[in-house]
Enzyme design. Structure first.
Site, PDB file in Angstrom:
ATOM      1  N   GLY A  45       8.500   4.310  -4.057  1.00 10.65           N
ATOM      2  CA  GLY A  45       7.105   4.491  -4.420  1.00 10.65           C
ATOM      3  C   GLY A  45       6.395   5.357  -3.406  1.00 10.65           C
ATOM      4  O   GLY A  45       6.794   5.418  -2.234  1.00 10.65           O
ATOM      5  N   GLN A  50      -0.540   9.147   1.025  1.00 11.85           N
ATOM      6  CA  GLN A  50       0.614   9.347   1.898  1.00 11.85           C
ATOM      7  C   GLN A  50       0.999  10.821   1.995  1.00 11.85           C
ATOM      8  O   GLN A  50       1.803  11.193   2.839  1.00 11.85           O
ATOM      9  CB  GLN A  50       1.803   8.514   1.422  1.00 11.85           C
ATOM     10  CG  GLN A  50       1.584   7.026   1.623  1.00 11.85           C
ATOM     11  CD  GLN A  50       2.760   6.229   1.124  1.00 11.85           C
ATOM     12  OE1 GLN A  50       2.868   5.965  -0.065  1.00 11.85           O
ATOM     13  NE2 GLN A  50       3.640   5.864   2.038  1.00 11.85           N
ATOM     14  N   CYS A  87       7.881   0.957   4.178  1.00 12.37           N
ATOM     15  CA  CYS A  87       6.898   1.944   3.738  1.00 12.37           C
ATOM     16  C   CYS A  87       7.296   3.293   4.306  1.00 12.37           C
ATOM     17  O   CYS A  87       7.650   3.386   5.489  1.00 12.37           O
ATOM     18  CB  CYS A  87       5.503   1.533   4.229  1.00 12.37           C
ATOM     19  SG  CYS A  87       4.195   2.683   3.760  1.00 12.37           S
ATOM     20  N   LEU A  88       7.245   4.323   3.479  1.00 15.43           N
ATOM     21  CA  LEU A  88       7.638   5.651   3.926  1.00 15.43           C
ATOM     22  C   LEU A  88       6.737   6.181   5.041  1.00 15.43           C
ATOM     23  O   LEU A  88       7.149   7.048   5.795  1.00 15.43           O
ATOM     24  CB  LEU A  88       7.669   6.629   2.741  1.00 15.43           C
ATOM     25  CG  LEU A  88       8.732   6.322   1.694  1.00 15.43           C
ATOM     26  CD1 LEU A  88       8.630   7.305   0.526  1.00 15.43           C
ATOM     27  CD2 LEU A  88      10.129   6.339   2.290  1.00 15.43           C
ATOM     28  N   HIS A 129       2.091  -2.676  -3.747  1.00 18.12           N
ATOM     29  CA  HIS A 129       2.187  -1.911  -2.503  1.00 18.12           C
ATOM     30  C   HIS A 129       1.492  -0.558  -2.647  1.00 18.12           C
ATOM     31  O   HIS A 129       0.681  -0.172  -1.796  1.00 18.12           O
ATOM     32  CB  HIS A 129       3.661  -1.729  -2.128  1.00 18.12           C
ATOM     33  CG  HIS A 129       3.895  -0.982  -0.865  1.00 18.12           C
ATOM     34  ND1 HIS A 129       4.366  -1.588   0.275  1.00 18.12           N
ATOM     35  CD2 HIS A 129       3.723   0.326  -0.542  1.00 18.12           C
ATOM     36  CE1 HIS A 129       4.475  -0.679   1.239  1.00 18.12           C
ATOM     37  NE2 HIS A 129       4.097   0.488   0.750  1.00 18.12           N
ATOM     38  N   GLU A 130       1.811   0.152  -3.720  1.00 16.70           N
ATOM     39  CA  GLU A 130       1.249   1.502  -3.889  1.00 16.70           C
ATOM     40  C   GLU A 130      -0.245   1.459  -4.221  1.00 16.70           C
ATOM     41  O   GLU A 130      -1.011   2.281  -3.721  1.00 16.70           O
ATOM     42  CB  GLU A 130       2.029   2.290  -4.945  1.00 16.70           C
ATOM     43  CG  GLU A 130       3.497   2.477  -4.632  1.00 16.70           C
ATOM     44  CD  GLU A 130       3.800   3.017  -3.236  1.00 16.70           C
ATOM     45  OE1 GLU A 130       2.980   3.770  -2.670  1.00 16.70           O
ATOM     46  OE2 GLU A 130       4.875   2.684  -2.699  1.00 16.70           O
ATOM     47  N   HIS A 133      -2.284   1.072  -1.164  1.00 18.70           N
ATOM     48  CA  HIS A 133      -2.496   2.345  -0.456  1.00 18.70           C
ATOM     49  C   HIS A 133      -3.777   3.042  -0.921  1.00 18.70           C
ATOM     50  O   HIS A 133      -4.483   3.654  -0.118  1.00 18.70           O
ATOM     51  CB  HIS A 133      -1.316   3.299  -0.671  1.00 18.70           C
ATOM     52  CG  HIS A 133      -0.218   3.170   0.321  1.00 18.70           C
ATOM     53  ND1 HIS A 133      -0.366   3.422   1.665  1.00 18.70           N
ATOM     54  CD2 HIS A 133       1.083   2.815   0.153  1.00 18.70           C
ATOM     55  CE1 HIS A 133       0.786   3.240   2.288  1.00 18.70           C
ATOM     56  NE2 HIS A 133       1.684   2.854   1.392  1.00 18.70           N
TER      57      HIS A 133
END
Length: 151
Positions: A45, A50, A87-88, A129-130, A133
């Protein structure tokens, strides 16, 4: 096109994202770049902030195909799951996060058409999660216990 992922510590990750109002080639390019960047980084995701873009857009692929959500809102959730997340924007840092086991989401697709989706387990976690963000909330804010970092 693969873009640079904004890393933890950048204040952009704590910003509220604006609603998307223009469903055009610029949005489509952003969604395509988000997907390419997520895949290259071996993620499941990615949210627009991000990539440094404060728009309410996310892409997800848990191995069952590409999902694009524009202006997503969680409409229902139930159950509980405690699972490790990464998380990226955090490189290899992982922690156990409490999330709902089942989630319903309403959003728009890349053309502005309303869509409704639901997800269980991993997909429910990815939705939460996304979408977090987009509201300036990072997974570290919800970590119950940190897990050993990956090698």
């Amino acid at each position: 096109m693969v873009r640079q992922i904004v890393r933890f510590g950048n204040p952009l990750l704590r910003e509220q994202c604006a609603e998307v109002s223009a469903f055009n080639k610029e949005l489509w390019k952003l969604l395509d770049d988000m997907y390419d960047t997520m895949r290259k980084a071996d993620g499941i995701g990615l949210a627009a902030p991000q990539l440094g873009v404060l728009k309410r857009a996310v892409v997800i692929d848990i191995g069952k195909g590409r999902i694009e959500l524009v202006n997503p809102v969680i409409t229902s959730m139930r159950g509980t799951q405690l699972e490790p997340e990464g998380c990226l924007s955090f490189s290899k840092k992982r922690g156990v996060v409490k999330r709902p086991k089942y989630v319903k989401v309403k959003a728009q697709n890349r053309f502005g058409k309303p869509i409704k989706l639901s997800g269980r387990e991993l997909l429910a976690r990815a939705f939460c999660h996304e979408i977090d963000h987009l509201n300036g909330i990072l997974f570290e804010d919800k970590v119950i216990e940190w897990v050993e970092e990956e090698e």
